[in-house]
Design an enzyme around this catalytic site. Structure first.
Site, PDB file in Angstrom:
ATOM      1  N   CYS A   5       4.155 -13.301  -3.825  1.00 58.35           N
ATOM      2  CA  CYS A   5       4.257 -14.754  -3.715  1.00 58.35           C
ATOM      3  C   CYS A   5       5.144 -15.272  -4.835  1.00 58.35           C
ATOM      4  O   CYS A   5       5.435 -14.553  -5.797  1.00 58.35           O
ATOM      5  CB  CYS A   5       2.880 -15.425  -3.758  1.00 58.35           C
ATOM      6  SG  CYS A   5       1.935 -15.114  -5.269  1.00 58.35           S
ATOM      7  N   SER A  49      -2.714   0.185  -5.442  1.00 54.91           N
ATOM      8  CA  SER A  49      -2.000   1.360  -5.947  1.00 54.91           C
ATOM      9  C   SER A  49      -2.061   2.514  -4.948  1.00 54.91           C
ATOM     10  O   SER A  49      -3.151   3.002  -4.631  1.00 54.91           O
ATOM     11  CB  SER A  49      -2.605   1.812  -7.285  1.00 54.91           C
ATOM     12  OG  SER A  49      -2.613   0.756  -8.214  1.00 54.91           O
ATOM     13  N   ILE A  50      -0.877   2.951  -4.496  1.00 48.64           N
ATOM     14  CA  ILE A  50      -0.784   4.032  -3.517  1.00 48.64           C
ATOM     15  C   ILE A  50       0.145   5.146  -4.007  1.00 48.64           C
ATOM     16  O   ILE A  50      -0.182   6.324  -3.918  1.00 48.64           O
ATOM     17  CB  ILE A  50      -0.257   3.510  -2.158  1.00 48.64           C
ATOM     18  CG1 ILE A  50      -1.146   2.366  -1.632  1.00 48.64           C
ATOM     19  CG2 ILE A  50      -0.154   4.641  -1.149  1.00 48.64           C
ATOM     20  CD1 ILE A  50      -2.544   2.757  -1.270  1.00 48.64           C
ATOM     21  N   ASN A  72       6.134  -5.605  -1.125  1.00 47.75           N
ATOM     22  CA  ASN A  72       4.939  -5.278  -0.347  1.00 47.75           C
ATOM     23  C   ASN A  72       5.333  -4.279   0.723  1.00 47.75           C
ATOM     24  O   ASN A  72       6.173  -4.580   1.578  1.00 47.75           O
ATOM     25  CB  ASN A  72       4.364  -6.549   0.295  1.00 47.75           C
ATOM     26  CG  ASN A  72       3.269  -6.255   1.300  1.00 47.75           C
ATOM     27  OD1 ASN A  72       2.551  -5.260   1.183  1.00 47.75           O
ATOM     28  ND2 ASN A  72       3.134  -7.112   2.295  1.00 47.75           N
ATOM     29  N   SER A 355      -2.456   4.260  12.046  1.00 52.42           N
ATOM     30  CA  SER A 355      -2.881   3.609  13.279  1.00 52.42           C
ATOM     31  C   SER A 355      -1.813   3.809  14.354  1.00 52.42           C
ATOM     32  O   SER A 355      -0.666   4.115  14.033  1.00 52.42           O
ATOM     33  CB  SER A 355      -3.129   2.119  13.023  1.00 52.42           C
ATOM     34  OG  SER A 355      -3.784   1.512  14.111  1.00 52.42           O
TER      35      SER A 355
END
Length: 628
Positions: A5, A49-50, A72, A355
């Site tokens: 943002c 956190s990935i 993002n 997915s």
């Protein structure tokens, strides 16, 4: 996966304003937060956190500190891009995918976007050139909203913090409501909040000297080949699917997968190297609304694990306001509530989930794509005769064959606006107290159809769904429902490499008389039980048509349909007629009732209940506090 943002322009107490915006989307990134603020620009980031857990904090900067980014998403080919940039002389401070975007922007400018393989929305602030560059991925996997508020450009991953920005006047966009009644989702560039817009998929924006310029950089055009070798095509699909699933496994945390009874998620589960899968169902295990038994059977065969939840009717109805809060805009797809629950289950065990979205749009899987084939014989009759027959059919009771005659009188451009078509123009004109534009749904999609006027009807329908239904319904709920639980959702079929292959499939390999998603299903058969690979498309079955006939929920919905908000926007006598006819088995009006009901629940959350708190608020706060 994170939340971004910020704003560009003169704002008093800009740091405090930015902090409030960031707090509002803490569920998108509970692990960390960061901000950059100068005299003109403020950009903020909430992190889940990935990748590169210890060094991926944002905003991130180039070596000289004059370029900052908030990002993002995930870039799955970032290592290849990184190597290319290092060869060109760029120096990297960490191993995150974010940093490759900074140096990529320095090297390639807006051309960087065509090199990316991933899902993304990001904003780069170039302080030296006083330029803000923002972009959204090819298919709209990650959201991006913006607004001009008193000469200040405001952007965010969600609308809920934009509408609380100083000076913003919150109003319902009745043009959005008008089209929503037909499409079942917010279809216009302007959202349900007047003055708040979405950056479309495959677009970027540049903001400089007070001027906002938006450009399209990618168009998901179908390019079907005339013919092909089916056996070779099936083998190629297998390679493409394996490649994209492997690419989507990149993470420094465990990755799981959602699992329904459909071929798409089942194919993902059969190929991904993870162990954990997640499923929800309704009613008992023998019901057509329950997929848990199927999931358990498949994972037993594959040697994996399944975690499931049976959703009862009370908790389904109780969570609707919370779901609408996280959705930001009304969505009349009942499966978004089911998705909320399955993502909640998954978030107890993992931070990243795969997915199956996108396979239907790319490979031709929706049942409606069979319609041009089934109508072909009838449409050999002269159009004037078909129109005359349709006029008679419209006056007949709703019996079997009636819709065939009506739809067969129309071209695909006239009858198909996407996978959902709730209220006709005539119905919504009677229902709405104020129809501000009287624009027909077919006129909304007309310019998109014009681009593919020379394509086969099935390819046209895929193109429409990819540009509308996929962005407005499928991907929106996938992002918002996963992020509501601090969970990253990845969609391996919605990969640019998959699309570049699938767009060239011959029409007969997409859909023929025997099957939808024909070649894809044959490929899946090699990895799944045959019954699963051949299973007819069901979507995410939710028993709302059953529940709306039960006294408890009939009364609950009736109270909303006759409330002050309903009276403000609708002819409530018509609403009650729909509800009564449904309860008395005169017609299945469940989806039309649901479309209006969900809008009214959303309206209450954002316009009547100033102190609304989502039901999982405490859980999110605990995640944030634990990270701190």
């Amino acid at each position: 996966m994170c939340g971004i943002c910020g704003f560009a322009g003169e704002v008093k107490n800009s740091r405090d304003v930015l902090k409030k915006m960031m707090d509002k989307i803490a569920h998108r990134g509970p692990d960390d937060e960061g901000m950059y603020v100068d005299d003109y620009v403020a950009i903020g980031h909430r992190r889940l956190s990935i990748i590169d857990l210890n060094h991926g904090a944002q905003p991130m900067y180039n070596e000289t500190g004059d370029i900052a980014i908030v990002f993002n998403g995930e870039i799955y080919n970032y290592k290849e891009i990184r190597d290319e940039l290092i060869a060109k002389g760029h120096s990297f401070a960490n191993d995150s995918d974010t940093e490759c975007l900074i140096h990529g922007y320095e090297e390639y400018g807006t051309e960087l976007l065509t090199k990316l393989r991933g899902m993304f929305s990001f904003v780069i602030w170039d302080s030296e050139n006083k330029t803000m560059f923002g972009a959204r991925d090819y298919f709209g996997i990650k959201p991006f909203y913006y607004s001009m508020i008193n000469d200040v450009l405001v952007f965010s991953s969600e609308t809920k913090n934009i509408i609380e920005f100083p000076g913003f006047k919150k109003e319902v966009n009745e043009e959005a409501l008008e089209q929503y009644l037909s499409f079942q989702y917010s279809v216009l560039p302007e959202t349900f909040f007047k003055g708040v817009y979405r950056l479309p998929a495959g677009h970027y924006m540049i903001y400089k000297d007070g001027r906002l310029d938006i450009q399209r950089y990618f168009d998901p055009m179908m390019e079907p080949a005339e013919d092909g070798n089916l056996e070779e095509t099936v083998q190629e699909i297998e390679k493409v699917v394996k490649n994209t699933i492997d690419a989507h496994m990149i993470a420094d945390v465990e990755v799981g997968s959602l699992l329904s009874s459909g071929v798409d998620s089942s194919y993902v589960v059969s190929e991904f190297p993870g162990q954990k899968t997640f499923t929800v169902g309704f009613l008992d295990k023998n019901s057509k609304y329950n997929e848990i038994g199927y999931a358990e059977s498949l994972v037993d065969e594959l040697g994996k694990e399944n975690y499931s939840k049976n959703i009862d009717s009370d908790e389904y109805f109780d969570i609707i306001p919370t779901v609408m809060y996280y959705m930001d805009e009304p969505l009349a797809d009942p499966s978004c509530i089911a998705l909320y629950f399955v993502d909640e289950v998954a978030s107890d065990y993992i931070k990243v989930v795969l997915s199956g979205e996108g396979a239907d749009e790319f490979f031709g899987g929706y049942n409606i794509y069979h319609e041009p084939i089934s109508l072909a014989g009838y449409q050999k009759l002269p159009k004037a005769i078909r129109k005359a027959i349709a006029a008679i059919a419209k006056k007949m009771p709703d019996i079997k064959g009636r819709d065939f005659l009506i739809r067969g009188s129309k071209t695909v451009e006239e009858r198909f606006i996407g996978n959902a078509n709730m209220f006709s123009v005539e119905e919504r004109e009677k229902l709405l107290k104020n129809a501000p534009t009287h624009v027909a749904p077919k006129d909304i999609v007309a310019s998109t159809y014009e681009k593919v006027k020379d394509l086969n009807d099935i390819a046209k329908m895929q193109y429409i769904d990819t540009n509308f239904w996929l962005q407005g319904d499928i991907l929106l709920k996938a992002d918002k429902m996963s992020m509501a639980h601090c969970l990253e959702s990845r969609v391996p079929f919605l990969d640019i490499e998959v699309f570049n292959y699938a767009k060239t499939l011959p029409i007969d390999f997409r859909c023929n008389k025997e099957a939808t998603k024909r070649a894809f299903r044959i490929a899946a058969k090699k990895h799944l039980p045959e019954a699963t690979a051949n299973k007819k498309k069901l979507g995410f079955p939710v028993p709302i048509r059953v529940w709306l006939k039960e006294e408890k929920y009939y009364n609950q919905v009736k109270e909303v349909l006759t409330g002050k908000a309903a009276e403000k926007y609708f002819d409530t006598d018509i609403l009650l007629g729909l509800l009564e006819d449904h309860k008395n088995d005169k017609a299945d009006n469940s989806r039309k009732i649901w479309t209006v009901y969900v809008f009214l629940v959303w309206y209450k959350v954002f316009f009547e209940d100033e102190k609304f708190v989502p039901k999982n608020h405490e859980r999110i706060e605990n995640r944030v506090n634990k990270a701190v």
